[in-house]
Structures are given as structure tokens and as C-alpha cells.
Design an enzyme around this catalytic site. Sequence first.
Site, PDB file in Angstrom:
ATOM      1  N   GLU A  80     -16.976 -15.729 -23.508  1.00 17.64           N
ATOM      2  CA  GLU A  80     -18.119 -16.211 -24.629  1.00 17.64           C
ATOM      3  C   GLU A  80     -19.433 -16.494 -24.077  1.00 17.64           C
ATOM      4  OE1 GLU A  80     -15.730 -19.234 -27.086  1.00 17.64           O
ATOM      5  OE2 GLU A  80     -14.657 -17.680 -27.900  1.00 17.64           O
TER       6      GLU A  80
ATOM      7  N   CYS B 185     -25.386 -21.190 -29.184  1.00 18.41           N
ATOM      8  CA  CYS B 185     -25.093 -19.730 -28.858  1.00 18.41           C
ATOM      9  C   CYS B 185     -25.441 -18.954 -29.980  1.00 18.41           C
ATOM     10  CB  CYS B 185     -23.757 -19.459 -28.206  1.00 18.41           C
ATOM     11  SG  CYS B 185     -22.272 -20.007 -29.031  1.00 18.41           S
TER      12      CYS B 185
HETATM   13  P1  NAD Z   1     -23.675 -21.668 -17.469  1.00 14.20           P
HETATM   14  O1  NAD Z   1     -23.270 -20.183 -17.422  1.00 14.20           O
HETATM   15  O2  NAD Z   1     -25.038 -21.970 -16.628  1.00 14.20           O
HETATM   16  O3  NAD Z   1     -22.521 -22.904 -17.110  1.00 14.20           O
HETATM   17  C1  NAD Z   1     -21.385 -22.814 -17.953  1.00 14.20           C
HETATM   18  C2  NAD Z   1     -20.244 -23.278 -16.872  1.00 14.20           C
HETATM   19  O4  NAD Z   1     -20.271 -22.343 -15.790  1.00 14.20           O
HETATM   20  C3  NAD Z   1     -20.997 -24.688 -16.436  1.00 14.20           C
HETATM   21  O5  NAD Z   1     -19.516 -25.655 -16.261  1.00 14.20           O
HETATM   22  C4  NAD Z   1     -21.025 -24.317 -14.858  1.00 14.20           C
HETATM   23  O6  NAD Z   1     -20.844 -25.254 -14.010  1.00 14.20           O
HETATM   24  C5  NAD Z   1     -20.008 -23.387 -14.656  1.00 14.20           C
HETATM   25  N1  NAD Z   1     -20.572 -22.153 -13.742  1.00 14.20           N
HETATM   26  C6  NAD Z   1     -21.804 -21.924 -13.201  1.00 14.20           C
HETATM   27  N2  NAD Z   1     -21.480 -21.016 -12.258  1.00 14.20           N
HETATM   28  C7  NAD Z   1     -20.499 -20.727 -11.942  1.00 14.20           C
HETATM   29  C8  NAD Z   1     -19.717 -19.795 -11.032  1.00 14.20           C
HETATM   30  N3  NAD Z   1     -20.093 -19.041 -10.285  1.00 14.20           N
HETATM   31  N4  NAD Z   1     -18.338 -19.889 -11.063  1.00 14.20           N
HETATM   32  C9  NAD Z   1     -17.592 -20.848 -11.786  1.00 14.20           C
HETATM   33  N5  NAD Z   1     -18.271 -21.546 -13.038  1.00 14.20           N
HETATM   34  C10 NAD Z   1     -19.695 -21.630 -12.828  1.00 14.20           C
HETATM   35  O7  NAD Z   1     -24.081 -21.991 -18.981  1.00 14.20           O
HETATM   36  P2  NAD Z   1     -24.941 -23.334 -19.823  1.00 14.20           P
HETATM   37  O8  NAD Z   1     -26.209 -23.097 -19.432  1.00 14.20           O
HETATM   38  O9  NAD Z   1     -24.116 -24.577 -19.452  1.00 14.20           O
HETATM   39  O10 NAD Z   1     -24.561 -22.887 -21.490  1.00 14.20           O
HETATM   40  C11 NAD Z   1     -25.640 -22.152 -21.958  1.00 14.20           C
HETATM   41  C12 NAD Z   1     -25.058 -20.623 -22.011  1.00 14.20           C
HETATM   42  O11 NAD Z   1     -24.027 -20.648 -22.733  1.00 14.20           O
HETATM   43  C13 NAD Z   1     -26.055 -19.842 -23.019  1.00 14.20           C
HETATM   44  O12 NAD Z   1     -26.231 -18.555 -22.410  1.00 14.20           O
HETATM   45  C14 NAD Z   1     -25.325 -19.690 -24.154  1.00 14.20           C
HETATM   46  O13 NAD Z   1     -25.618 -18.478 -24.919  1.00 14.20           O
HETATM   47  C15 NAD Z   1     -23.773 -19.723 -23.622  1.00 14.20           C
HETATM   48  N6  NAD Z   1     -22.872 -20.085 -24.861  1.00 14.20           N
HETATM   49  C16 NAD Z   1     -22.132 -19.385 -25.387  1.00 14.20           C
HETATM   50  C17 NAD Z   1     -21.395 -19.436 -26.486  1.00 14.20           C
HETATM   51  C18 NAD Z   1     -20.297 -18.431 -26.975  1.00 14.20           C
HETATM   52  O14 NAD Z   1     -19.268 -18.864 -27.682  1.00 14.20           O
HETATM   53  N7  NAD Z   1     -20.594 -17.113 -26.924  1.00 14.20           N
HETATM   54  C19 NAD Z   1     -21.101 -20.760 -26.760  1.00 14.20           C
HETATM   55  C20 NAD Z   1     -21.850 -21.863 -26.385  1.00 14.20           C
HETATM   56  C21 NAD Z   1     -22.624 -21.304 -25.208  1.00 14.20           C
END
Ligand code: NAD
Length: 488
Positions: free
Chosen positions: A251, A285
Site C-alpha cells: 500500500e 495517503c
Molecule cells: P516510508 O516508506 O518512509 O516508511 C514506512 C516504513 O518502512 C517505516 O517503518 C520505515 O522504517 C520502513 N522502511 C524504510 N525503508 C525500509 C527498507 N529498506 N526495508 C524495510 N523497511 C523500511 O513511509 P512513511 O514516510 O513512513 O509514510 C508515508 C508514505 O506512506 C507516503 O508515501 C504515503 O502515501 C504512504 N502511505 C500509503 C498508504 C496506503 O494505504 N497506500 C497509507 C498510508 C501511507
Amino acid sequence: MILNFIDGQYREGGGRIFNDINPVDGSLITHVSEASREGVDDAVRAARAALAGPWGSLKLAQRCDLLYAVAAEIDRRAEDFLAAEVADTGKPRSLASHLDIPRGAANFRVFADAVRNVPTEAFTSHAPDGKPALNYALRRPKGVVAVICPWNLPLLLMTWKVGPALACGNTVVVKPSEETPATAALMGEVMNAVGVPKGVYNVVHGFGPGSAGEFLTTHPDIDAITFTGETRTGAAIMRASAAGIKPVSMELGGKNPAVVFADSDLDATIAGLTRSVFENTGQVCLGTERVYVQRPIFETVVAKLADAASRLKPGRPDDANANFGPLISAEHQQKVLGYYALAREEGATVVCGGGVPQMPRDLKQGAWIEPTVWTGLSHQSRTAREEIFGPCCAVIPFDTEAEALRMANDTRYGLAASVYTRDIDRAHRFASALKVGVVWVNTWFLRDLRTAFGGSGSSGIGREGGVHSLEFYTELSNVCIKFNGATE
Ligand code: NAD
């Protein structure tokens, strides 16, 4: 200090200690213990053991009863969850108390109900010798599921995955965002209080690359990965999981359009847009960052939206006069301000906002940002094409339905869209032509948790929600039984 929750116990994770910062004023809330590779190993081992042990031997009804008890315990401890969520995110208490916390509980109830109501498919056929055969499908849990969460709706999005994963009989290792570790940690107390067997729910804290996120998603003993976060991170996790051929649910990000036709109910439209652009300080999101407005009402919509933005009052989460929180962090604030500067370079007219609000001295170190409305931007500008994840939108005029559709669909993302019109034929026509996973007509973020949720294109892979979650969190086996019986 916030600890990892492994095998039913709170313990240090063996990694570094990092800070949990309050985005309202930049103050230190507490420290967090990062899980090392060994800490993640322990969590996965505990989850595997629980699967083979007490959790795996529970009957479906017993499992569901425990999930109802989890929901009731979240309700009972709503104040604790509220305090933890609000401290981590800075969002208004009023928002968290009507959205995040109740949804945290609902996610367990809804999927405990859903899993009891999944029918099994069955087909009869005949073997070459004419004997009948009955085929039926069996569902079993995927196994140990890695749950990787973002910071914008921490409890809501974490339980959106943990609820169905546990309902289907899996065990989980959760990695909450490093920005918002508190409610995932608190959930360990809930699990223990209601008697969920140890090892079923585990939490490891830390970052992505070179930390708990990477250790978890590359772990050989993980059976599936469910991720919510940025598109770029999703791609990194898919690469990391490819070697092990792990099923993934993604997502991801969005650049969601709202399309406003001249026949729309203006008050309802402005109410919908105000929520979809500014709620949670634009960090949803599903939020709207592109608003296409039919030319006859363009100026009116811009003026009313800017007026609504001017009524948003930044302040502490418990300030009854405030209804607008900060961004999640100083780092994210810098990113959003970078887009505010880019919009100017790209020729935007800043109708309102565009910077950092004047805050009282005790809040000056917070990640505050002004709600912002731009006009004059090209649909092709970076500001109108890249996900900003802030309280801002580009408002762009259109003349015809075809033109609006072309611009709405002209994106690599495909998460959500909203359409405002009183013309029911147009609503159906337009909704069916939008290349997104979720369409709202004359509303926004109205969710029925039984419905499919997810995005196409760069917004994700797969659908969760209702039976779609159960599809992801189970493996399907077909059983074919040949038997002696009528040969007709
Ligand atoms: P992010 O991708 O920076 O981080 C999300 C999670 O992934 C965190 O727990 C982070 O520590 C982890 N992570 C980062 N790099 C990783 C890796 N290489 N391997 C494993 N884990 C890793 O996202 P964010 O900044 O926390 O959230 C905002 C983003 O989330 C926006 O792009 C938003 O659109 C998206 N989002 C999407 C939905 C949906 O349902 N489509 C819902 C909410 C947020």
C-alpha cells in the site's frame, strides 16, 4: 524507554537507542530501543514457535473471541492509546479520538467477523474412469507475517494488517515507523492482558536500511510481507524479498485528484475538499493534492477553499481552539517546504499559506506548516505530479469532462480519487473511467472495512479489506477426493 515486544515480553532489542520526538515542540518524548539483527531473529523465532504451538491449535471461534477481547481492551484503554498516538504524531486529540483509536479496535472486530464468514468453494468433476471427484478449497495461514508500517496513521494502519493476519491464524512481527513507535508497543500490553499466547504479536523497533526494517524483510523465516509506506521503500522491500519469493502486499503513495464539476453541491464540495486536502495536516495517503475544477466555478472554489484553510488553527493537540497539527518531523517539514519553494519557482500563485506559521515561543521548535492552496500551476509541473504528503493542493481549471478525466488519470499513481457532481450518470461514467483503486463521489475517506482497498500503478500491489485481506493472509489448497459413487 520504549522496548521491543518479543515472545510476550518487553525487552531491549540489542541495537542502538534512538529518540522519540514530539513534533509539536521538538521535545524528547522518550528513548526507543532498536532491534538488532539478533533481536529481529528472536522475534521471528518466537512468532514461528507460537504458530506451531498454542496459537496454531486454537479453534477459529476461540481465536475470534480473543480478537474481540483485544478490541474491547483497546476501547477500555482508549485514553492511553490516545495519549501515546497524540504524543508521537502531534495530531489533534479530536481527530485521533474519532478516527485512529476507534479504528484500531474496529480492525480486530471486523476481521474476526469476516474470517467466520468466508465460504469455501467446491466443485464436482469426474475422473477418466467415470468415478466422481469432489474438489474443495482449504485455507491455512500464510505463517509468520512481517508488518511494516508508516507514521501517518500508526495504530489504524498497523491494526489494519495485524487484525486480519491474526484472524487468519498467522503470527506477526510488526516494525512500526521509527517516528511513531508508541502505540504498537502499547498493543503488547493489550495482547498480554487478554491472553493472546506469547509470540503471536511481536514488535521490533528501528529504521529501514541497515536496521530492523531490512533485517525483518530479508529474514529467511518470514512467510509474507505486508507494507504501507512510500513507493520507493516498497520497491526496495520488493527487491529484498525477491530472493525468497515472498508474497507481498504493497500500500504505497499517491497523488490523488479531486474533480469538481460546476453542478456540484458547493458546500458539500468545500467540506469534502477541506478534509481531503488538510486533514491530518495533509498526511493521509488518500489525501487530495490535485484539485481540478470546472471553469465556471473555479474562482469560487479557490476562494472558499482558501477561506476554509484560513480557519484551520495550529496548536497543541489538547488545545480546544486548535484543529490543525504539525507535520511528523522537522525532516518532513523541510521536504514539504522544499515543495512550497518549488511551486513558486514553477510559477504558482500562492492563494494562501506557503510557509511556516507564527507560533508561540514554546512551539517554535515544532514541525509546523501552513495549509497552502496554489493556482497557476501547470498540470505538468512537478508540484502537481509528485507526492508531497503535506496540507497543500494545486487547483487547476478544466472545461470538459474528457479533459478532467485525462488530467486525473495522467499520473503514475492510482490510489484514490474523489468526484463532486450532482449528475448521477456522470458520476458512474467518470468513476468507471478513473484508474484508481478507490473512488469517492461527493465525499472522502468514507470507509466500509469490508470493501477492497489498495492502489494501482505506483500506488501498490494487491488489495486489502474484507475478503481481500483474507486472500492475502491465507494460503489456498485445493483438495480433490475421488470416491465411489454414482457415475452420472
Ligand atoms: P516510508 O516508506 O518512509 O516508511 C514506512 C516504513 O518502512 C517505516 O517503518 C520505515 O522504517 C520502513 N522502511 C524504510 N525503508 C525500509 C527498507 N529498506 N526495508 C524495510 N523497511 C523500511 O513511509 P512513511 O514516510 O513512513 O509514510 C508515508 C508514505 O506512506 C507516503 O508515501 C504515503 O502515501 C504512504 N502511505 C500509503 C498508504 C496506503 O494505504 N497506500 C497509507 C498510508 C501511507
